[in-house]
Motif scaffolding. Structure first.
Motif, short mmCIF file in Angstrom:
data_model
loop_
_atom_site.label_atom_id
_atom_site.label_comp_id
_atom_site.label_asym_id
_atom_site.label_seq_id
_atom_site.Cartn_x
_atom_site.Cartn_y
_atom_site.Cartn_z
N VAL A 58 -5.39 94.54 -15.25
CA VAL A 58 -4.62 95.71 -14.83
C VAL A 58 -5.55 96.81 -14.35
O VAL A 58 -5.34 97.41 -13.28
CB VAL A 58 -3.74 96.19 -16.01
CG1 VAL A 58 -3.16 97.56 -15.71
CG2 VAL A 58 -2.63 95.19 -16.26
N VAL A 59 -6.62 97.08 -15.13
CA VAL A 59 -7.56 98.14 -14.75
C VAL A 59 -8.19 97.83 -13.39
O VAL A 59 -8.27 98.68 -12.50
CB VAL A 59 -8.65 98.30 -15.83
CG1 VAL A 59 -9.77 99.20 -15.34
CG2 VAL A 59 -8.05 98.85 -17.09
N PHE A 60 -8.58 96.56 -13.23
CA PHE A 60 -9.21 96.16 -11.97
C PHE A 60 -8.25 96.37 -10.80
O PHE A 60 -8.60 96.95 -9.78
CB PHE A 60 -9.60 94.68 -12.07
CG PHE A 60 -10.25 94.14 -10.85
CD1 PHE A 60 -11.59 94.40 -10.58
CD2 PHE A 60 -9.53 93.39 -9.93
CE1 PHE A 60 -12.20 93.91 -9.45
CE2 PHE A 60 -10.13 92.90 -8.79
CZ PHE A 60 -11.47 93.16 -8.54
N GLU A 61 -7.02 95.91 -11.01
CA GLU A 61 -6.02 96.00 -9.95
C GLU A 61 -5.76 97.46 -9.58
O GLU A 61 -5.74 97.83 -8.40
CB GLU A 61 -4.73 95.32 -10.44
CG GLU A 61 -3.74 94.99 -9.35
CD GLU A 61 -4.29 94.00 -8.34
OE1 GLU A 61 -3.81 94.02 -7.20
OE2 GLU A 61 -5.22 93.23 -8.68
N LEU A 105 -6.45 99.28 -6.06
CA LEU A 105 -5.41 99.94 -5.27
C LEU A 105 -5.80 101.37 -4.94
O LEU A 105 -5.66 101.84 -3.81
CB LEU A 105 -4.08 99.91 -6.03
CG LEU A 105 -3.43 98.51 -6.06
CD1 LEU A 105 -2.16 98.54 -6.87
CD2 LEU A 105 -3.15 98.04 -4.65
N VAL A 106 -6.31 102.07 -5.99
CA VAL A 106 -6.68 103.47 -5.78
C VAL A 106 -7.76 103.56 -4.71
O VAL A 106 -7.67 104.35 -3.77
CB VAL A 106 -7.17 104.11 -7.10
CG1 VAL A 106 -7.81 105.46 -6.84
CG2 VAL A 106 -5.99 104.26 -8.05
N TYR A 125 -9.85 105.18 0.37
CA TYR A 125 -10.80 104.89 1.44
C TYR A 125 -10.15 104.16 2.60
O TYR A 125 -10.82 103.64 3.46
CB TYR A 125 -11.95 104.03 0.91
CG TYR A 125 -12.96 104.85 0.17
CD1 TYR A 125 -13.94 105.58 0.87
CD2 TYR A 125 -12.95 104.93 -1.21
CE1 TYR A 125 -14.86 106.33 0.19
CE2 TYR A 125 -13.87 105.70 -1.89
CZ TYR A 125 -14.83 106.39 -1.18
OH TYR A 125 -15.75 107.12 -1.85
N HIS A 126 -8.83 104.09 2.59
CA HIS A 126 -8.16 103.25 3.57
C HIS A 126 -8.53 103.64 5.00
O HIS A 126 -8.55 104.79 5.36
CB HIS A 126 -6.64 103.34 3.39
CG HIS A 126 -5.93 102.35 4.26
ND1 HIS A 126 -6.02 100.99 4.04
CD2 HIS A 126 -5.16 102.50 5.36
CE1 HIS A 126 -5.33 100.37 4.94
NE2 HIS A 126 -4.79 101.26 5.78
N GLY A 127 -8.88 102.63 5.76
CA GLY A 127 -9.17 102.90 7.17
C GLY A 127 -10.58 103.36 7.41
O GLY A 127 -11.00 103.50 8.55
#
Lengths: 220, 670
Positions: free
Chosen positions: B547-550, B554-555, B560-562
């Motif tokens: 869960v922590v990894f996921e 996601l965060v 950093y998206h894009g």
């Protein structure tokens, strides 16, 4: 001294056996050595027969027969053929001279009698007094193996030792179980055949049957 | 149980005999190598899995015994299977299943004549190990112990045309025989002149304190030599790299464990009446072995040698568990003793699984690239993705990272050492935490070592020009590794089931198991003593990690998206990047080499400053060769030089020797 007849007879044969052992120790000619060996085997057969007859141990008849065929007839015959094939009649050299060997032999006989004295007191067989002689003849044939140089006479020494062992077995316990005896007979037979093969190879390699040539075979 | 019904012992004997039969079939049909590799070895694997099932069955069943119609007249072979044998049969079957599957692919291109012999030796090796585990008299035990040593000797020297391998085989055989002599003497001491060598008689024999200690020491060093305990470990790093990889996996994974089995069988079962002093001996040797093993592993750049030193380390960890157990049992705390025993046995199983897996991984690398030197590998993850994944699982397991199996058993060992306040003697009470600290240190160093192995071998750029592109392992090989990797995960995620089985073993052996509260816990939580003290749930742990990894992923993706930029890894702004700039295996070990310098024997050749072609050479050697083995070898040489003078070469002199001996014996007899 008033011993039973059979015991006297066995003691006589035992004395002959010891005498023959000494004769072999002093004998230089290989041919005579073989004849003495056959004679000793014959004395052994006689003594075994006497023991068998007097104690009604029927299996001793078989071992007497076996000894007769093997040691009196077959092995001496093989030896004779071997001697002719290899052309060795003489065994002149001994490592120790013959009188000295005789003296050592006498010491060994005294030692053997000393050794056998306490044992024969416990043995319940009619042949108990001969245990010392049996031990003595084993030691004497061992001595013969040590003092001889030619490979043939060492083999005869080895076979004589087996005679002594056989005599010891008959005198101490009326012989070994038949299976063991047959096994030993087979061993002796196969052993002497192998020796025969070795003689030829030793002579082929060194052109002599003198065993001091084998000294080179050690590691360093 | 109904007498007509099949007993575990009958199944075990039948399966072992089938193994021998398979080996002979392999030898007979060696002209058809395809048949040998693709029919005999899979059939052997099938026997393995059936034997594992038999072992599992035997752990729960009451002991069953039989007398085999073999052996010498009046001296038949006795066999018996109880919970302890069952557990080790489970280990043997389970691990050899994966290894035999792997062997199908690994040996497929082997030369026909070699393959026939390999098949015979391999299956005889397996069958002898099975017979060692079920032997119930010293006679059968020693016979099969020796046949195990001999068949594995021939396996080690499979590639006998290389002198290095022949030397390795010789050292192995030498140490194995020294160990075997010691074990034989131990049985001699145990039986104390009754003329009966069945284990039942040995168990019943009462020994005085001194002789019991002598028997313990003989057994400890005899089996220790086979297990690879300090200072008798020298054969391990030589023999394992020499053997073909499935054989190394089998030797390291299973054969070392038969030595552990023998140690437990003789010390707990046959000698009995354990004293805490013995436990302390085992404990200290275990700690030294474990630390030494990992330090030397860090210095290696040959992958299989490195794994061999890790076997030394893990044997140390197992010995720590067993030693703790003996200390507790010897000072009257059977429940804590059971915990130590279970920790030791569980680590035995875990080490078999993950070390088997790692050796198979090393074999897959060797087979596809021909490389065994770490300094020449690199970037293999791109060519061998499956092997890389399985190797990663094995590396995580050996580094004792949760939620894999290595963690569970090391954690149990720590829990056992935390029971130290129960002990009366203050010396021992203070020694146990020190041993635990050594264990922690070697655990951390193992982690470092496998960061090195994985990082250097699988990540980065490849540093060696390969003739052709490495090919991924075949389906059979992958199946073998997958089986062991799955076992690593299963033993790590669901330890409670196996702990329950081990509790049966402990009950049968020392009449004590874990506390009731520990056994009452459900399948999710592993509780060694009481839930107030400590508990561990690998599944919950795995879920939290996932869960922590996921969430982090996601965060990061959101933030950093894009703005992703693709470039070479570890570029560090250099204009040019070559594989020579990567950190090497030797470079990785350098800090440890500096810190622990006195432990190693280091030879360095530093080039002169004005050398036009500077070459820097360095080798790290084992000090044991110099302070223990060299003097013994020299003494033996000295002695044999003098004894050699007896050998004159004259037949008369030899006859005189026998004559004088005869006379002397006759005089004595008088």
């Amino acid at each position: 001294m008033n011993l039973p007849f059979y015991t006297q007879l066995i003691n006589l044969l035992a004395a002959l056996l010891l005498l023959l052992a000494f004769a072999m120790l002093t004998q230089r000619r290989i041919l005579s050595l073989i004849n003495l060996f056959a004679l000793q085997g014959f004395v052994l057969v006689l003594s075994t027969l006497v023991v068998a007859y007097s104690t009604h141990q029927s299996h001793l008849y078989y071992s007497a027969l076996l000894t007769l065929i093997l040691k009196v007839l077959f092995l001496p015959w093989i030896m004779h053929r071997l001697i002719h094939a290899l052309n060795v009649r003489w065994d002149v050299e001994t490592l120790i001279d013959i009188p000295a060997t005789m003296l050592i032999g006498i010491v060994l006989v005294i030692f053997a009698f000393n050794l056998a004295a306490p044992i024969s007191q416990f043995a319940g067989t009619i042949t108990k007094s001969t245990l010392g002689i049996a031990t003595a003849s084993i030691l004497l044939s061992f001595l013969m193996m040590i003092t001889r140089r030619k490979a043939v006479s060492q083999v005869i020494g080895f076979l004589t030792m087996e005679n002594g062992l056989f005599f010891a077995a008959t005198s101490a316990t009326y012989g070994m179980p038949m299976v063991v005896e047959l096994g030993i007979a087979l061993d002796v037979l196969v052993g002497s055949l192998i020796f025969g093969v070795f003689f030829f190879h030793i002579r082929e390699t060194f052109e002599s049957l003198d065993i001091h040539h084998l000294e080179k075979l050690k590691e360093r | 149980m109904d007498a007509s019904f099949l007993q575990p012992i009958e199944a075990a004997v039948t399966l072992s005999v089938i193994w021998i039969g398979l080996g002979l079939i392999g030898l007979a049909f060696m002209r058809a190598p395809r048949l040998v590799s693709h029919a005999v070895f899979p059939a052997g694997a099938l026997v393995s899995i059936l034997l594992a099932a038999t072992g599992l069955w035997a752990i729960g069943a009451p002991p069953s015994a039989a007398i085999l119609p073999a052996g010498l007249p009046d001296l038949p072979f006795h066999v018996r299977i109880d919970a302890l044998s069952g557990f080790f049969l489970l280990l043997l079957g389970g691990v050899s299943f994966g290894i035999s599957l792997f062997a199908v692919g690994y040996f497929r291109d082997t030369e026909a004549a070699t393959l026939g012999q390999l098949s015979l030796q391999y299956h005889v090796f397996l069958a002898s190990m099975a017979f060692v585990l079920i032997a119930d008299d010293a006679y059968l035990f020693m016979v099969t112990w020796e046949s195990m040593a001999l068949s594995s000797y021939f396996l080690v020297t499979t590639e006998h045309h290389e002198e290095r391998n022949r030397k390795a085989g010789f050292i192995y055989l030498l140490v194995a025989h020294i160990g075997a002599i010691s074990i034989l003497l131990c049985f001699g001491v145990l039986h104390g002149g009754h003329g009966d060598y069945t284990f039942e008689a040995l168990r019943a024999a009462e020994l005085s304190g001194f002789w019991a200690t002598v028997a313990f020491l003989l057994a400890f060093f005899g089996f220790g030599a086979k297990a690879g305990m300090l200072p008798l470990h020298v054969w391990l790093p030589e023999a394992h790299p020499a053997a073909p990889s499935p054989v190394s996996a089998l030797m390291s994974g299973v054969m070392l464990k038969t030595a552990i089995y023998g140690m437990i069988r003789v010390i707990y079962d046959l000698i009995g009446g354990i004293r805490w002093e013995w436990g302390l001996t085992v404990l200290l040797f275990g700690a030294a072995t474990s630390l030494f093993g990992v330090l030397f592993a860090l210095m290696q750049h040959d992958l299989k040698r490195l794994l061999a030193y890790h076997s030394v380390e893990n044997i140390g960890i197992i010995l720590i568990g067993i030693g703790l157990s003996m200390v507790f049992v010897g000072s009257g705390h059977p429940v804590a003793g059971a915990l130590g025993l279970i920790a030791g046995l569980y680590h035995t199983l875990n080490h078999a699984v993950f070390k088997g897996l790692l050796f198979l991984g090393a074999g897959a690398i060797l087979k596809s690239t021909g490389l065994r030197n770490l300094n020449e590998m690199g970037g293999l993850i791109r060519y061998l993705p499956h092997t890389a994944l399985y190797f990663l699982i094995g590396a995580l397991a050996i580094s004792a990272l949760p939620p894999l199996n290595g963690f569970v058993s090391e954690w149990l060992t720590f829990q056992a050492s935390l029971q130290a306040p129960l002990l009366e003697s203050s010396v021992v009470r203070s020694l146990v935490p020190i041993v635990a600290a050594v264990l922690a240190l070697s655990g951390a160093l193992t982690g470092m070592c496998f960061v090195k192995v994985y990082g250097v071998a699988f990540l980065g750029q490849h540093r060696h020009e390969l003739a052709e592109k490495p090919r991924e392992a075949s389906r059979w090989e992958r199946a073998g590794m997958l089986w062991l990797a799955a076992a690593c995960l299963a033993l790590g995620l669901l330890p409670v089931f196996m702990i329950g089985q081990l509790n049966n073993v402990s009950q049968a052996l020392i009449n004590a198991g874990l506390s009731n509260e520990a056994m009452a816990s459900d399948w999710l939580w592993l509780v060694p003593t009481s839930s107030a003290q400590a508990s561990y749930s690998p599944i919950v742990f795995l879920l939290v990690i996932a869960v922590v990894f996921e969430l982090t992923y996601l965060v990061v993706r959101q933030v950093y998206h894009g703005r992703l930029r693709r470039s070479d890894p570890w570029d560090c702004g250099y204009p040019e990047q070559t594989s020579r700039m990567e950190d090497t295996a030797d470079g990785f070990g350098q800090p440890v080499r500096q810190i622990f310098a006195p432990v190693f024997l280091i030879h360095r050749e530093i080039p002169r400053a004005d050398d036009p072609q500077p070459v820097f050479k360095q080798s790290v050697q084992d000090r044991h060769w110099y302070w223990l083995y060299r003097p013994i070898a020299r003494f033996t040489e000295f002695l044999s030089g003098h004894v050699g003078k007896l050998q004159q070469g004259r037949i008369s002199i030899y006859l005189l020797y026998s004559f004088l001996t005869l006379i002397a014996l006759l005089v004595f007899a008088q």
